[in-house]
Design a protein around this motif. Sequence first.
Motif, short mmCIF file in Angstrom:
data_model
loop_
_atom_site.label_atom_id
_atom_site.label_comp_id
_atom_site.label_asym_id
_atom_site.label_seq_id
_atom_site.Cartn_x
_atom_site.Cartn_y
_atom_site.Cartn_z
N ASP A 1 37.49 52.94 31.17
CA ASP A 1 37.96 51.70 31.42
C ASP A 1 38.94 51.07 31.86
O ASP A 1 39.03 49.73 31.87
N LEU A 2 40.10 51.31 32.08
CA LEU A 2 41.52 51.25 33.32
C LEU A 2 40.63 50.76 34.21
O LEU A 2 40.41 50.47 35.13
N PRO A 3 41.41 49.12 34.74
CA PRO A 3 41.39 48.41 35.24
C PRO A 3 42.17 49.14 36.61
O PRO A 3 43.10 49.64 36.76
N ARG A 4 41.50 49.21 37.45
CA ARG A 4 41.90 50.00 38.81
C ARG A 4 41.63 49.01 40.23
O ARG A 4 41.03 48.19 40.85
N THR A 5 42.74 48.48 40.54
CA THR A 5 43.14 47.33 42.30
C THR A 5 42.24 48.35 43.01
O THR A 5 42.41 47.39 44.41
N PHE A 6 42.11 49.22 43.42
CA PHE A 6 42.18 50.34 44.60
C PHE A 6 41.09 51.55 43.86
O PHE A 6 41.63 52.34 42.77
#
Length: 478
Positions: free
Chosen positions: A417-422
């Motif tokens: 669920d964590l936001p990942r920019t890459f």
Amino acid sequence: MTAATPPASPRAPRGGLRLKPVETLLAQQSDERAGGLRRSMGLWQLTALSIGATLGTGIFVILGEAAPLAGPAVVLSFVLAAVTALFSALSYAELAGTIPVSGSSYSYVYATMGEVAAWVCGWCLLLEYGVSVSAVAVGWGAYIDDLARATVGTTLPEALSGPPGDGGVFNVPAVVVVLLAMALLLRGTQESARVNTAVVVLKVAVLVFFCAVAFTAFRAGNLAPFAPLGAAGVTAAASQVFFSYIGFDAASTAGEEARDPRRDLPRAILISLVVVTAVYCLVALAALGAVPWRQLDGSEAALADVLRSAVGSTWPAVLLSVGAVVAIASVVFTVYYGQTRILFAMSRDGLVPRVFSRVSGRQRVPVANVVITGAVVAVLAGVVPLGELANATSIGTLFAFALVNVGVLLLRRSRPDLPRTFRTPLFPVTPLLGVALCVLLMVGLHGTTWVVFAAWMLLGLALYALYGRRRSALARQP
């Protein structure tokens, strides 16, 4: 603003298996207004930090250590080391964009594998950063001697320019460059980053100049036979030249001093690795095409020796040595910076004494941390030979990189669920290959290096049992 630390989950593992929640890591980020570190670095400063930490002694010096192991095929050794670094860099980029905090892989492992694994990773990073600063400083001393010989016809007395075991008593130039880096770090991150960016531009220009001159003396016959020592030689040399790629992860130590860490950290890591790899392969090819590979055996100022031998004129070697002196000094600064920020994160977690996380002065700098670290590094630089330092650094780094690759696998599974920019491409193949290649290069290192590494690990685990386990911030939570 600094948020309150959330309470530990009642179902969280206890003891050495306790995880540090990602939310806690993010909430703990330093707030400048609350006495924390200053956010002052953008994408180009972060990229320059990574290039500055990587592009230095590895290519200016270590080529003379690696060429005898593989012959002209040392070019492939640089490629193999780069591929190994690339897989780990992709994992670093994902975690840096997901958990943009100080501490680099130490913080990532704390969130994914638990406290003992984080301590082991941090202890490896102390070996990677602290010892590599010393190794780079030793290489700087070699170019200082080379420059003095070419310009004024003399050098420092051997007793003052080399460590015991290499014919000297104490390496004074190596200590001097560490102290210069300490003085720059104490001025503050923003000022230091500006100086580093300018020096990075200079060092790339110097290496482009080297290639331009060396290719004028290129002889295809110098590359034959290409791999006289076979695949084993290529792998052994790759294990040694991997030292040249240490530092691309330096941007990840600046997570709390970047203005937009989620966006800029992954980009800085990948851009710096691409630039460094291209430069390394080009320089290695130019050097080995200009002179027979056996001629580089044991040279501590390899590129200057190549120009002197291939061109038959002294001025290109003098110009290169001037550039190398400045370039290698910047590596000392940037890797030293990374070391202090890892200690800062470990101290904030209670695993090392609190003095390392105290920020003081108008510049928002951990002064005691910088001074204590500098003193230890300066002593190592003064008394330990380059070859042993490089090997010890490589094995510690490879182990830490392997843990980062495992961390990506675990965090994808436990916190999708964590936001990942890459996102690491070709998951899970990429991190698994990263682990495999790290292990392959570790196996290629000498048995003595393994003994030193095992002793270092045992010492680290003993310190954790005696100090960190009881004083850990997580251990004190209800």
